[in-house]
Design a protein around this motif. Structure first.
Motif: not given
Length: 337
Positions: A117, A119, A212, A215, A280, A298
């Motif tokens: 991801n 971030t 960031a 998310p 990440t 997520q």
């Protein structure tokens, strides 16, 4: 990297699904990947989360997992999308937004792995005197339309209670957008690493919004042609196993790995290290959690719906992408713990 001239991608997708009649008239390539043989071809380009593949190749980890892989580096990320859409390669490293764009055009693709991801390595960078997103009202902002950084810009504007109509959007390819910003021709730019390094060299510039703050909004994946997943699952499993073994090698050999990845991206080791927190890399468990259906940032199915809305509402995609069967968690679940 991670940018897309939409007309070129659409042509490639139409070629792949047979919607353009004669290849010589449409610009379609008749060259395909060697999926009938033992070799698999994987495309990747300049993004910190995808340089892991270079480490895997140089350390011989594909062979250790019983797969013959040809890595194909693309200086222009767009070309990798076209290559997958036309079948010139078997798999590619690409963003969720770009996968959805291809699928909306009729391409048959399957996400088998979450590489990472973003971030923080996708940024909205502004000139001196602009201290926040609200200050962009009436200002010139350069970004490549349809990219994840365009998406990030819209998310940041919405949080500041603004819309795209409140700014003067200057649509440009990412490298040109950064050059325009560095040259003082626009007030802000949306870009990704390593282009962010160049943008931030403008005196007084600063990042006023980054991935960031959102998310899960920009996930990056390994995406296969659907028929390869169907017909050669053992090869796909070997590639996915290699990914996680490579992450373990990097953890134990950090300096050597950073040297390999920095060289592949054409940046210094020092610059490359600054990208660490902004990308990440996902563990096996984070992969499993992401593939599990849900309604939070997520979860891939949730982010896919949001990204699909972005593509259709902006007119970048005429048809909503079909999400049925797009995400396949079989392979990450089968990775030895």
């Amino acid at each position: 990297m991670r940018s897309r001239p939409l007309t070129r991608l659409l042509t490639a997708i139409l070629c792949a699904v047979g919607m353009l009649g004669v290849a010589s008239l449409s610009g379609c390539s008749e060259t395909g990947a060697s999926s009938a043989s033992g070799k698999i071809t994987i495309g990747f380009s300049a993004w910190p989360g995808w340089n892991v593949w270079q480490v895997a190749q140089e350390q011989g980890l594909f062979a250790k997992n019983g797969v013959e892989v040809e890595l194909k580096w693309f200086d222009v990320y767009t070309d990798s999308l076209n290559a997958l859409a036309t079948g010139a390669i078997d798999a590619n490293s690409q963003t969720l937004n770009d996968t959805l764009m291809s699928v909306s055009g009729g391409a048959k693709q399957t996400v088998v792995l979450v590489n990472d991801n973003s971030t923080g390595n996708d940024k909205i960078i502004a000139r001196e005197g602009i201290t926040g997103v609200a200050d962009l009202k009436g200002k010139k902002v350069a970004v490549e339309q349809g990219t994840v950084d365009h998406y990030l810009l819209l998310l940041a504007l919405a949080e500041a209670k603004l819309t795209e109509k409140d700014i003067e959007l200057v649509p440009m390819a990412t490298d040109a957008a950064v050059a325009a910003f560095a040259g003082g021709k626009v007030d802000a730019v949306g870009a990704f690493a390593p282009f962010t390094t160049t943008a931030l060299e403008r005196p007084g510039s600063r990042a006023i919004a980054t991935s960031a703050e959102f998310p899960g909004a920009i996930p990056d994946h390994l995406v296969f042609k659907a028929d390869v997943v169907r017909d050669r699952p053992q090869v796909v499993q070997g590639v996915v196993n290699t990914w996680f073994q490579t992450l373990a090698w990097i953890k134990e050999n950090r300096d050597g790995a950073v040297g390999i990845m920095a060289k592949r991206n054409g940046v210094t080791v020092e610059d490359y290290k600054t990208y660490d927190s902004g990308t990440t890399i996902f563990t096996r468990q984070q992969n499993i959690d992401a593939f599990t259906p849900g309604t939070t940032p997520q979860h891939l199915n949730h982010q896919a719906r949001l990204a699909a809305d972005f593509l259709t509402s902006t007119g970048l995609a005429k048809n909503p992408p079909n999400l049925d069967g797009l995400f396949n968690d079989t392979f990450v679940k089968a990775v030895p713990e």
